[in-house]
Design a protein around this motif. Structure first.
Motif, PDB file in Angstrom:
ATOM      1  N   ILE A  67       0.820  -1.216   0.000  1.00 56.15           N
ATOM      2  CA  ILE A  67       0.000   0.000   0.000  1.00 56.15           C
ATOM      3  C   ILE A  67       0.854   1.267   0.000  1.00 56.15           C
ATOM      4  CG2 ILE A  67      -1.981  -1.088   1.164  1.00 56.15           C
ATOM      5  CD1 ILE A  67      -1.025   0.442   3.736  1.00 56.15           C
ATOM      6  N   GLY A  68       2.182   1.112   0.036  1.00 52.75           N
ATOM      7  CA  GLY A  68       3.081   2.259   0.193  1.00 52.75           C
ATOM      8  C   GLY A  68       2.995   3.269  -0.932  1.00 52.75           C
ATOM      9  N   HIS A  69       2.480   2.838  -2.078  1.00 48.93           N
ATOM     10  CA  HIS A  69       2.412   3.731  -3.238  1.00 48.93           C
ATOM     11  C   HIS A  69       1.041   4.392  -3.371  1.00 48.93           C
ATOM     12  CE1 HIS A  69       0.672  -0.090  -4.220  1.00 48.93           C
ATOM     13  NE2 HIS A  69       0.144   0.403  -5.314  1.00 48.93           N
ATOM     14  N   LEU A  70       0.108   4.042  -2.486  1.00 38.63           N
ATOM     15  CA  LEU A  70      -1.272   4.530  -2.653  1.00 38.63           C
ATOM     16  C   LEU A  70      -1.439   5.925  -2.072  1.00 38.63           C
ATOM     17  CD1 LEU A  70      -3.303   1.315  -1.685  1.00 38.63           C
ATOM     18  CD2 LEU A  70      -2.780   2.179  -3.982  1.00 38.63           C
ATOM     19  N   PRO A  71      -2.342   6.736  -2.669  1.00 35.96           N
ATOM     20  CA  PRO A  71      -2.639   8.052  -2.081  1.00 35.96           C
ATOM     21  C   PRO A  71      -3.445   7.889  -0.793  1.00 35.96           C
ATOM     22  CG  PRO A  71      -4.042   7.642  -3.985  1.00 35.96           C
ATOM     23  CD  PRO A  71      -3.076   6.492  -3.911  1.00 35.96           C
ATOM     24  N   ALA A  72      -3.433   8.943   0.029  1.00 34.79           N
ATOM     25  CA  ALA A  72      -4.029   8.867   1.365  1.00 34.79           C
ATOM     26  C   ALA A  72      -5.496   8.427   1.328  1.00 34.79           C
ATOM     27  CB  ALA A  72      -3.903  10.219   2.047  1.00 34.79           C
ATOM     28  N   HIS A  73      -6.282   8.933   0.378  1.00 35.68           N
ATOM     29  CA  HIS A  73      -7.717   8.599   0.408  1.00 35.68           C
ATOM     30  C   HIS A  73      -7.952   7.113   0.138  1.00 35.68           C
ATOM     31  CE1 HIS A  73      -7.173   9.464  -3.925  1.00 35.68           C
ATOM     32  NE2 HIS A  73      -8.159   8.610  -4.095  1.00 35.68           N
ATOM     33  N   GLU A  74      -7.062   6.505  -0.637  1.00 31.78           N
ATOM     34  CA  GLU A  74      -7.226   5.063  -0.878  1.00 31.78           C
ATOM     35  C   GLU A  74      -6.827   4.254   0.357  1.00 31.78           C
ATOM     36  OE1 GLU A  74      -5.853   3.385  -4.590  1.00 31.78           O
ATOM     37  OE2 GLU A  74      -6.174   5.304  -5.603  1.00 31.78           O
ATOM     38  N   ILE A  75      -5.865   4.778   1.098  1.00 31.37           N
ATOM     39  CA  ILE A  75      -5.435   4.085   2.322  1.00 31.37           C
ATOM     40  C   ILE A  75      -6.547   4.164   3.382  1.00 31.37           C
ATOM     41  CG2 ILE A  75      -3.737   4.144   4.203  1.00 31.37           C
ATOM     42  CD1 ILE A  75      -1.605   4.704   2.089  1.00 31.37           C
ATOM     43  N   VAL A  76      -7.222   5.306   3.468  1.00 27.32           N
ATOM     44  CA  VAL A  76      -8.373   5.415   4.381  1.00 27.32           C
ATOM     45  C   VAL A  76      -9.443   4.407   3.961  1.00 27.32           C
ATOM     46  CG1 VAL A  76     -10.213   6.901   5.273  1.00 27.32           C
ATOM     47  CG2 VAL A  76      -7.964   7.864   4.831  1.00 27.32           C
ATOM     48  N   ALA A  77      -9.684   4.320   2.674  1.00 30.96           N
ATOM     49  CA  ALA A  77     -10.720   3.402   2.183  1.00 30.96           C
ATOM     50  C   ALA A  77     -10.363   1.944   2.488  1.00 30.96           C
ATOM     51  CB  ALA A  77     -10.927   3.599   0.684  1.00 30.96           C
ATOM     52  N   LEU A  78      -9.060   1.657   2.620  1.00 29.13           N
ATOM     53  CA  LEU A  78      -8.641   0.287   2.966  1.00 29.13           C
ATOM     54  C   LEU A  78      -8.707   0.035   4.475  1.00 29.13           C
ATOM     55  CD1 LEU A  78      -5.592  -0.224   0.569  1.00 29.13           C
ATOM     56  CD2 LEU A  78      -7.820  -1.369   0.462  1.00 29.13           C
ATOM     57  N   GLY A  79      -8.957   1.108   5.249  1.00 32.65           N
ATOM     58  CA  GLY A  79      -9.182   0.895   6.681  1.00 32.65           C
ATOM     59  C   GLY A  79      -8.105   1.412   7.607  1.00 32.65           C
TER      60      GLY A  79
END
Ligand code: ATP
Length: 233
Positions: A67-79
């Motif tokens: 997940i290190g390459h994902l933007p913040a909003h996608e990381i929130v969506a992953l929990g």
């Protein structure tokens, strides 16, 4: 079971390197305290995990998924939800509107306005009050509630006790066992070492962007922690 893992995590602000190869494991259901002096890199570590500070390398995994390459909003969506230092509430919104902002990701789970008010009954009377008119402790409760409204599986908390009176800090900390009972793991950055270590399962001490001490939260004496904290060899 490993939930979140970072291997050799590095992060920089321009030319300034803030994190020098951090290895971190968070197990399912665990509470991990990150301690360290001002500027040790604690906030930078949380920011790298939450995607608000680019992590170098693709070296963070959630349940084994990079997940290190994902933007913040996608990381929130992953929990993975972050409670930022200073709370950062929306000043023009009332308490309930602030809480509802946390729900925008639409993740299913146990957290709702009702369960947040059950966790922090003090907030109920201020539902329609602008968040900035609340006391510091109440604002911190809103910030925690807003993060919970995204139904996270991991909560990243940055200095929740900052600027609060000890009695209020205890009130805020009393919420953590209930939050954990709902299946949420917690990474807690704290200046208040005693409070952090009495609540957490494990601790990690950072100094100048590196891990200098880690283990069970109650495993170390005060002197050992002080030496690590201040970078004394
Ligand atoms: P504190 O307890 O003071 O919040 P911290 O352990 O959370 O400290 P960080 O905020 O992660 O430390 O800062 C780590 C290093 O990165 C510090 O030397 C700090 O000056 C630097 N730093 C933090 N944010 C920035 C930024 N936006 N730009 C440049 N350098 C920064």
């Amino acid at each position: 079971m490993t939930q979140l893992q970072a291997c050799d995590l590095k992060a920089s602000y321009g030319d300034f390197q803030a994190l020098y190869g951090i290895d971190l494991v968070l197990n399912q259901g665990e509470m991990l305290a990150i301690i360290g002096a001002n500027g040790a890199g604690k906030t930078s570590l949380l920011r790298a995990l939450s995607g608000t500070l680019p992590a170098q390398g693709r070296d963070i995994t959630l349940h084994g998924r990079p997940i290190g390459h994902l933007p913040a909003h996608e990381i929130v969506a992953l929990g993975i939800a972050m409670i930022p230092e200073g709370r950062r509430l929306f000043p023009s919104l009332d308490v309930e509107e602030n809480l509802l902002m946390g729900a925008y990701v639409g993740r299913p789970g146990p957290w709702s306005l009702r369960s947040v008010y059950r966790l922090f009954p003090d907030l109920m009377a201020f539902r329609k009050t602008p968040a900035t008119q609340l006391s510091g402790g109440q604002q911190q409760m809103v910030a925690i509630g807003r993060a919970l409204m995204s139904n996270p599986e991991i909560l990243l908390c940055d200095e929740v006790s900052l600027g609060l009176a000890p009695v209020i800090v205890r009130r805020v900390y009393q919420a953590f066992p209930e939050i954990r009972r709902q299946g949420v793991s917690i990474i807690l950055v704290e200046q208040d070492i005693r409070q952090a270590l009495s609540s957490a399962d494990r601790m990690m001490c950072l100094c100048e962007g590196r891990v200098v001490l880690q283990g069970k939260a109650q495993a170390f004496g005060q002197e050992e922690i002080s030496r690590a904290y201040f970078g004394v060899d």
